[in-house]
Design a protein around this motif. Structure first.
Motif, PDB file in Angstrom:
ATOM      1  N   HIS A 144       0.828  -1.202   0.000  1.00  0.00           N
ATOM      2  CA  HIS A 144       0.000   0.000   0.000  1.00  0.00           C
ATOM      3  C   HIS A 144       0.869   1.262   0.000  1.00  0.00           C
ATOM      4  CE1 HIS A 144      -3.327   2.703   0.928  1.00  0.00           C
ATOM      5  NE2 HIS A 144      -2.581   3.202   1.896  1.00  0.00           N
ATOM      6  N   ARG A 145       1.882   1.265   0.828  1.00  0.00           N
ATOM      7  CA  ARG A 145       2.756   2.440   0.920  1.00  0.00           C
ATOM      8  C   ARG A 145       3.562   2.641  -0.359  1.00  0.00           C
ATOM      9  NH1 ARG A 145       5.576   1.321   6.685  1.00  0.00           N
ATOM     10  NH2 ARG A 145       6.782   3.182   6.106  1.00  0.00           N
ATOM     11  N   PHE A 146       3.984   1.538  -0.947  1.00  0.00           N
ATOM     12  CA  PHE A 146       4.750   1.613  -2.193  1.00  0.00           C
ATOM     13  C   PHE A 146       3.887   2.146  -3.335  1.00  0.00           C
ATOM     14  CE2 PHE A 146       6.124  -0.843  -6.073  1.00  0.00           C
ATOM     15  CZ  PHE A 146       7.258  -0.087  -6.341  1.00  0.00           C
ATOM     16  N   VAL A 147       2.711   1.562  -3.519  1.00  0.00           N
ATOM     17  CA  VAL A 147       1.831   1.963  -4.619  1.00  0.00           C
ATOM     18  C   VAL A 147       1.382   3.418  -4.464  1.00  0.00           C
ATOM     19  CG1 VAL A 147      -0.426   1.546  -5.687  1.00  0.00           C
ATOM     20  CG2 VAL A 147       1.076  -0.378  -5.130  1.00  0.00           C
ATOM     21  N   ALA A 148       1.178   3.862  -3.222  1.00  0.00           N
ATOM     22  CA  ALA A 148       0.762   5.246  -2.984  1.00  0.00           C
ATOM     23  C   ALA A 148       1.812   6.236  -3.483  1.00  0.00           C
ATOM     24  CB  ALA A 148       0.514   5.463  -1.496  1.00  0.00           C
ATOM     25  N   ARG A 149       3.075   5.829  -3.459  1.00  0.00           N
ATOM     26  CA  ARG A 149       4.163   6.699  -3.911  1.00  0.00           C
ATOM     27  C   ARG A 149       4.470   6.510  -5.393  1.00  0.00           C
ATOM     28  NH1 ARG A 149       4.885   5.467   1.353  1.00  0.00           N
ATOM     29  NH2 ARG A 149       5.918   6.984   2.722  1.00  0.00           N
ATOM     30  N   TYR A 150       4.059   5.368  -5.920  1.00  0.00           N
ATOM     31  CA  TYR A 150       4.463   4.947  -7.260  1.00  0.00           C
ATOM     32  C   TYR A 150       3.903   5.849  -8.355  1.00  0.00           C
ATOM     33  CZ  TYR A 150       5.976   1.153 -10.436  1.00  0.00           C
ATOM     34  OH  TYR A 150       6.599   0.382 -11.386  1.00  0.00           O
ATOM     35  N   GLU A 151       2.627   6.223  -8.245  1.00  0.00           N
ATOM     36  CA  GLU A 151       1.985   6.964  -9.325  1.00  0.00           C
ATOM     37  C   GLU A 151       2.657   8.307  -9.586  1.00  0.00           C
ATOM     38  OE1 GLU A 151      -2.416   8.558 -10.717  1.00  0.00           O
ATOM     39  OE2 GLU A 151      -2.230   7.141  -9.061  1.00  0.00           O
ATOM     40  N   GLY A 152       3.136   8.950  -8.532  1.00  0.00           N
ATOM     41  CA  GLY A 152       3.785  10.249  -8.719  1.00  0.00           C
ATOM     42  C   GLY A 152       5.268  10.158  -8.944  1.00  0.00           C
ATOM     43  N   ALA A 153       5.803   8.928  -9.018  1.00  0.00           N
ATOM     44  CA  ALA A 153       7.249   8.745  -9.163  1.00  0.00           C
ATOM     45  C   ALA A 153       7.631   8.762 -10.634  1.00  0.00           C
ATOM     46  CB  ALA A 153       7.674   7.435  -8.512  1.00  0.00           C
ATOM     47  N   VAL A 154       7.769   9.958 -11.190  1.00  0.00           N
ATOM     48  CA  VAL A 154       8.053  10.105 -12.622  1.00  0.00           C
ATOM     49  C   VAL A 154       9.242  11.015 -12.917  1.00  0.00           C
ATOM     50  CG1 VAL A 154       5.630   9.702 -13.245  1.00  0.00           C
ATOM     51  CG2 VAL A 154       6.424  12.042 -12.870  1.00  0.00           C
ATOM     52  N   HIS A 155       9.699  11.770 -11.947  1.00  0.00           N
ATOM     53  CA  HIS A 155      10.623  12.860 -12.237  1.00  0.00           C
ATOM     54  C   HIS A 155      12.074  12.433 -12.426  1.00  0.00           C
ATOM     55  CE1 HIS A 155       7.402  15.714 -11.652  1.00  0.00           C
ATOM     56  NE2 HIS A 155       7.097  15.110 -10.521  1.00  0.00           N
ATOM     57  N   LEU A 156      12.419  11.222 -12.021  1.00  0.00           N
ATOM     58  CA  LEU A 156      13.774  10.720 -12.233  1.00  0.00           C
ATOM     59  C   LEU A 156      13.848   9.750 -13.410  1.00  0.00           C
ATOM     60  CD1 LEU A 156      14.806   9.990  -8.514  1.00  0.00           C
ATOM     61  CD2 LEU A 156      15.246  12.049  -9.862  1.00  0.00           C
ATOM     62  N   THR A 157      12.709   9.468 -14.015  1.00  0.00           N
ATOM     63  CA  THR A 157      12.632   8.497 -15.111  1.00  0.00           C
ATOM     64  C   THR A 157      13.059   9.149 -16.424  1.00  0.00           C
ATOM     65  OG1 THR A 157      10.896   7.224 -14.044  1.00  0.00           O
ATOM     66  CG2 THR A 157      11.063   7.034 -16.439  1.00  0.00           C
ATOM     67  N   GLU A 158      13.808   8.397 -17.222  1.00  0.00           N
ATOM     68  CA  GLU A 158      14.282   8.894 -18.510  1.00  0.00           C
ATOM     69  C   GLU A 158      13.957   7.910 -19.621  1.00  0.00           C
ATOM     70  OE1 GLU A 158      18.443   9.617 -18.112  1.00  0.00           O
ATOM     71  OE2 GLU A 158      18.163  11.493 -16.998  1.00  0.00           O
ATOM     72  N   ILE A 159      13.653   8.435 -20.800  1.00  0.00           N
ATOM     73  CA  ILE A 159      13.468   7.608 -21.993  1.00  0.00           C
ATOM     74  C   ILE A 159      14.841   7.147 -22.457  1.00  0.00           C
ATOM     75  CG2 ILE A 159      12.539   7.536 -24.332  1.00  0.00           C
ATOM     76  CD1 ILE A 159      10.844  10.006 -23.587  1.00  0.00           C
ATOM     77  N   TYR A 160      14.949   5.891 -22.836  1.00  0.00           N
ATOM     78  CA  TYR A 160      16.225   5.421 -23.374  1.00  0.00           C
ATOM     79  C   TYR A 160      16.557   6.181 -24.661  1.00  0.00           C
ATOM     80  CZ  TYR A 160      16.563   1.537 -20.105  1.00  0.00           C
ATOM     81  OH  TYR A 160      16.681   0.780 -18.963  1.00  0.00           O
ATOM     82  N   PRO A 161      17.823   6.500 -24.884  1.00  0.00           N
ATOM     83  CA  PRO A 161      18.220   7.300 -26.057  1.00  0.00           C
ATOM     84  C   PRO A 161      17.708   6.703 -27.359  1.00  0.00           C
ATOM     85  CG  PRO A 161      20.072   7.070 -24.542  1.00  0.00           C
ATOM     86  CD  PRO A 161      18.984   6.172 -24.030  1.00  0.00           C
ATOM     87  N   GLY A 162      17.028   7.532 -28.117  1.00  0.00           N
ATOM     88  CA  GLY A 162      16.546   7.133 -29.430  1.00  0.00           C
ATOM     89  C   GLY A 162      15.190   6.470 -29.449  1.00  0.00           C
ATOM     90  N   ALA A 163      14.659   6.073 -28.282  1.00  0.00           N
ATOM     91  CA  ALA A 163      13.401   5.315 -28.272  1.00  0.00           C
ATOM     92  C   ALA A 163      12.229   6.143 -28.790  1.00  0.00           C
ATOM     93  CB  ALA A 163      13.105   4.798 -26.870  1.00  0.00           C
ATOM     94  N   ALA A 164      12.093   7.376 -28.331  1.00  0.00           N
ATOM     95  CA  ALA A 164      10.960   8.204 -28.761  1.00  0.00           C
ATOM     96  C   ALA A 164      11.030   8.490 -30.260  1.00  0.00           C
ATOM     97  CB  ALA A 164      10.929   9.509 -27.977  1.00  0.00           C
TER      98      ALA A 164
END
Length: 215
Positions: free
Chosen positions: A71-91
Motif C-alpha cells: 500500500h505504501r509503495f503503490v501510494a508513492r508509485y503513481e507520482g514517481a516520474v521525475h527521475l525516469t528517462e526515456i532510453y536514447p533514441g526510443a521516442a
C-alpha cells in the motif's frame, strides 16, 4: 505492416531511480536498509506485489508486512516520474514506426495508474493505441493474455513484442509472437539463454529489425 507491442520499464524507459525512491519511501520506519539501484532493477518486471515480495525477502522483513508495504509503495508509485528517462533514441523510433504506418501498443506489468502517469509525463502516450497495465486484467505477464489482448486491439498485421526481460521473453514465447530483446534493460540472464528473434542494444536498429521480421 506490423502490430508492435512494447514493454515499458527497462525497455522504453529507465524508471528504476523513481521506483527506488518509492520503494525506499515505503521502507522508512521499518529499520530496513534502503534499496540500491542495482537491487531495484533486479526486482522490477513481475508487477508491484512481486516487487514488494522481493524487496522484503532481501531485507528479511516478515510476510505479515506485505500488505502495508505494498500500500505504501503503490501510494508513492503513481507520482514517481521525475527521475525516469526515456532510453536514447526510443521516442524517435516510435515516431518513425508510427509514421511508417505500424500500429503500436504497450503491455507492462507496471500498474495502470503509474503507467499512464509516466507516459503522460514523458509525452509517450500519443504513440500507443492500446495500453495494458499489470492490473488491467486478472492475470499479468508471463501469462500471454495481456499481450494477446494488446495485439487483438491493434487489428491486423505481423505481431511483434519488444521487451527487455526474462518475463518478456517467456510471455512472447507463450503467446507465439516474434520477440525483439532490448539488451540494455533490466534482465539478469545472458542474451543467448533467452528465446528471441532479434536483439538490439541501440534503438536506431529497431526499424530495420521490424522490416526483417515483417518480410
Amino acid at each position: 505492416m506490423a502490430r508492435i507491442v512494447f514493454d515499458l520499464d527497462g525497455t522504453l524507459i529507465d524508471s528504476a531511480p523513481d521506483i527506488r525512491l518509492a520503494a525506499n519511501g515505503a521502507l522508512e520506519g521499518t529499520g530496513a536498509a534502503p534499496l540500491s539501484l542495482a537491487e531495484t532493477r533486479g526486482f522490477v518486471g513481475a508487477g508491484a506485489a512481486i516487487f514488494v515480495t522481493r524487496m522484503m525477502a532481501a531485507r528479511g522483513l516478515p510476510d505479515g508486512m506485505h500488505g502495508d508495504l505494498l500500500h505504501r509503495f503503490v501510494a508513492r508509485y503513481e507520482g514517481a516520474v521525475h527521475l525516469t528517462e526515456i532510453y536514447p533514441g526510443a521516442a524517435e523510433v516510435l515516431a518513425e514506426l508510427k509514421g511508417q504506418g505500424h500500429r503500436m501498443g504497450l503491455c507492462t506489468n507496471k500498474p495502470i495508474a503509474p503507467t499512464r502517469a509516466v507516459l503522460a509525463h514523458l509525452d509517450l502516450a500519443r504513440f500507443f493505441e492500446v495500453v495494458i497495465g499489470g492490473d488491467s486484467l486478472s492475470v499479468r505477464k508471463p501469462d500471454p493474455a495481456p499481450l494477446r489482448a494488446a495485439l487483438d486491439a491493434l487489428g491486423e498485421g505481423v505481431p511483434i513484442y519488444v521487451g527487455d526481460s526474462e518475463v518478456d521473453a517467456e510471455t512472447a514465447l507463450r503467446a507465439d509472437v516474434a520477440f525483439m530483446l532490448y539488451t540494455q534493460g533490466y534482465r539478469s540472464t545472458p542474451v543467448d539463454e533467452l528465446a528471441h528473434h532479434a536483439a538490439f542494444a541501440d534503438w536506431s536498429e529497431v526499424p530495420g529489425l521490424v522490416t526483417d521480421l515483417t518480410g
